[in-house]
Scaffold this motif. Structure first.
Motif, mmCIF file in Angstrom:
data_model
loop_
_atom_site.group_PDB
_atom_site.id
_atom_site.type_symbol
_atom_site.label_atom_id
_atom_site.label_comp_id
_atom_site.label_asym_id
_atom_site.label_seq_id
_atom_site.Cartn_x
_atom_site.Cartn_y
_atom_site.Cartn_z
ATOM 1 N N TYR A 14 0.845 -1.230 -0.142
ATOM 2 C CA TYR A 14 0.000 -0.061 -0.020
ATOM 3 C C TYR A 14 0.803 1.188 0.034
ATOM 4 O O TYR A 14 0.783 2.210 -0.641
ATOM 5 C CB TYR A 14 -0.981 -0.193 1.367
ATOM 6 C CG TYR A 14 -1.578 1.234 1.405
ATOM 7 C CD1 TYR A 14 -2.745 1.535 0.687
ATOM 8 C CD2 TYR A 14 -1.008 2.301 2.297
ATOM 9 C CE1 TYR A 14 -3.394 2.925 0.990
ATOM 10 C CE2 TYR A 14 -1.932 3.481 2.639
ATOM 11 C CZ TYR A 14 -2.868 3.745 1.658
ATOM 12 O OH TYR A 14 -3.550 4.940 2.073
ATOM 13 N N PHE A 15 1.827 1.355 0.839
ATOM 14 C CA PHE A 15 2.711 2.359 0.905
ATOM 15 C C PHE A 15 3.559 2.497 -0.361
ATOM 16 O O PHE A 15 3.825 3.749 -0.788
ATOM 17 C CB PHE A 15 3.767 2.646 2.245
ATOM 18 C CG PHE A 15 2.815 2.830 3.428
ATOM 19 C CD1 PHE A 15 2.420 3.894 3.736
ATOM 20 C CD2 PHE A 15 2.390 1.648 4.621
ATOM 21 C CE1 PHE A 15 1.671 4.543 4.819
ATOM 22 C CE2 PHE A 15 1.964 2.433 5.440
ATOM 23 C CZ PHE A 15 1.409 3.566 5.807
ATOM 24 N N GLU A 16 3.984 1.534 -0.785
ATOM 25 C CA GLU A 16 4.776 1.516 -2.218
ATOM 26 C C GLU A 16 4.044 2.377 -3.190
ATOM 27 O O GLU A 16 4.330 3.231 -3.936
ATOM 28 C CB GLU A 16 5.286 0.187 -2.440
ATOM 29 C CG GLU A 16 6.358 -0.263 -1.565
ATOM 30 C CD GLU A 16 6.503 -1.965 -1.920
ATOM 31 O OE1 GLU A 16 5.951 -2.399 -2.819
ATOM 32 O OE2 GLU A 16 7.501 -2.396 -1.057
ATOM 33 N N THR A 17 2.802 1.782 -3.392
ATOM 34 C CA THR A 17 1.707 2.317 -4.317
ATOM 35 C C THR A 17 1.512 3.928 -4.218
ATOM 36 O O THR A 17 1.473 4.616 -5.160
ATOM 37 C CB THR A 17 0.444 1.564 -4.669
ATOM 38 O OG1 THR A 17 -0.331 1.564 -3.330
ATOM 39 C CG2 THR A 17 0.707 0.147 -4.946
ATOM 40 N N MET A 18 1.261 4.188 -2.954
ATOM 41 C CA MET A 18 1.064 5.750 -2.571
ATOM 42 C C MET A 18 2.503 6.622 -2.832
ATOM 43 O O MET A 18 2.226 7.396 -3.517
ATOM 44 C CB MET A 18 0.504 5.893 -1.149
ATOM 45 C CG MET A 18 -0.828 5.006 -0.764
ATOM 46 S SD MET A 18 -2.014 6.029 -1.690
ATOM 47 C CE MET A 18 -2.179 7.517 -0.998
ATOM 48 N N GLY A 40 -2.710 11.559 3.333
ATOM 49 C CA GLY A 40 -1.441 11.615 2.952
ATOM 50 C C GLY A 40 -0.282 11.716 4.015
ATOM 51 O O GLY A 40 -0.847 11.594 5.398
ATOM 52 N N THR A 41 0.725 12.136 3.967
ATOM 53 C CA THR A 41 1.775 11.914 5.071
ATOM 54 C C THR A 41 2.222 13.414 5.300
ATOM 55 O O THR A 41 2.748 13.686 6.205
ATOM 56 C CB THR A 41 3.179 11.147 4.576
ATOM 57 O OG1 THR A 41 3.540 11.842 3.265
ATOM 58 C CG2 THR A 41 2.982 9.867 4.321
ATOM 59 N N ASP A 42 1.772 14.512 4.256
ATOM 60 C CA ASP A 42 1.994 15.974 4.587
ATOM 61 C C ASP A 42 0.962 16.295 5.149
ATOM 62 O O ASP A 42 -0.223 16.057 4.902
ATOM 63 C CB ASP A 42 2.448 16.492 3.505
ATOM 64 C CG ASP A 42 3.845 16.135 2.763
ATOM 65 O OD1 ASP A 42 4.621 15.592 3.615
ATOM 66 O OD2 ASP A 42 3.926 16.147 1.611
ATOM 67 N N GLN A 43 1.196 17.732 5.914
ATOM 68 C CA GLN A 43 0.021 18.380 6.521
ATOM 69 C C GLN A 43 -0.919 18.848 5.463
ATOM 70 O O GLN A 43 -0.644 19.354 4.291
ATOM 71 C CB GLN A 43 0.304 19.651 7.241
ATOM 72 C CG GLN A 43 -0.514 20.429 8.087
ATOM 73 C CD GLN A 43 0.345 21.611 8.696
ATOM 74 O OE1 GLN A 43 1.328 21.956 8.807
ATOM 75 N NE2 GLN A 43 -0.673 22.319 9.484
ATOM 76 N N ALA A 56 -4.995 14.260 -7.536
ATOM 77 C CA ALA A 56 -3.948 14.684 -6.855
ATOM 78 C C ALA A 56 -2.836 13.902 -7.302
ATOM 79 O O ALA A 56 -1.534 14.126 -7.003
ATOM 80 C CB ALA A 56 -4.179 14.460 -5.345
ATOM 81 N N THR A 57 -2.861 12.687 -8.048
ATOM 82 C CA THR A 57 -1.818 11.704 -8.491
ATOM 83 C C THR A 57 -1.394 11.999 -9.793
ATOM 84 O O THR A 57 -0.343 11.586 -10.362
ATOM 85 C CB THR A 57 -2.060 10.244 -8.233
ATOM 86 O OG1 THR A 57 -3.518 9.977 -8.822
ATOM 87 C CG2 THR A 57 -2.335 9.987 -6.670
ATOM 88 N N LYS A 58 -2.067 12.976 -10.559
ATOM 89 C CA LYS A 58 -1.709 13.393 -11.633
ATOM 90 C C LYS A 58 -0.277 14.297 -11.522
ATOM 91 O O LYS A 58 -0.041 15.030 -11.009
ATOM 92 C CB LYS A 58 -2.928 14.222 -12.384
ATOM 93 C CG LYS A 58 -3.938 13.463 -12.882
ATOM 94 C CD LYS A 58 -4.892 14.386 -13.555
ATOM 95 C CE LYS A 58 -6.328 13.567 -14.014
ATOM 96 N NZ LYS A 58 -7.306 14.535 -14.463
#
Length: 59
Positions: A14-18, A40-43, A56-58
């Motif tokens: 999961y984390f790899e794909t993200m 996500g991992t950022d604020q 967001a992933t584009k």
């Protein structure tokens, strides 16, 4: 592979794909509903629904 190893591998996958923003792989791991919340991992990285995640992933 025991159950603990399977769960660990699933989380790692999961984390790899993200991390690489592999939307196709994410679609196989995460339910594709409008009520799905992605954090996500950022604020401030919180998305609800699949369309905002796609945007967001584009690149």
């Amino acid at each position: 592979m025991n159950a603990e190893q399977e769960v660990k591998r699933a989380i790692e996958h999961y984390f790899e794909t993200m991390d690489i923003q592999d939307l196709e792989a994410m679609e196989k791991l995460i339910p594709e509903t409008n009520s799905t919340v992605h954090i996500g991992t950022d604020q401030g990285e919180i998305w609800k629904g699949w369309q905002v995640l796609r945007d967001a992933t584009k690149g």
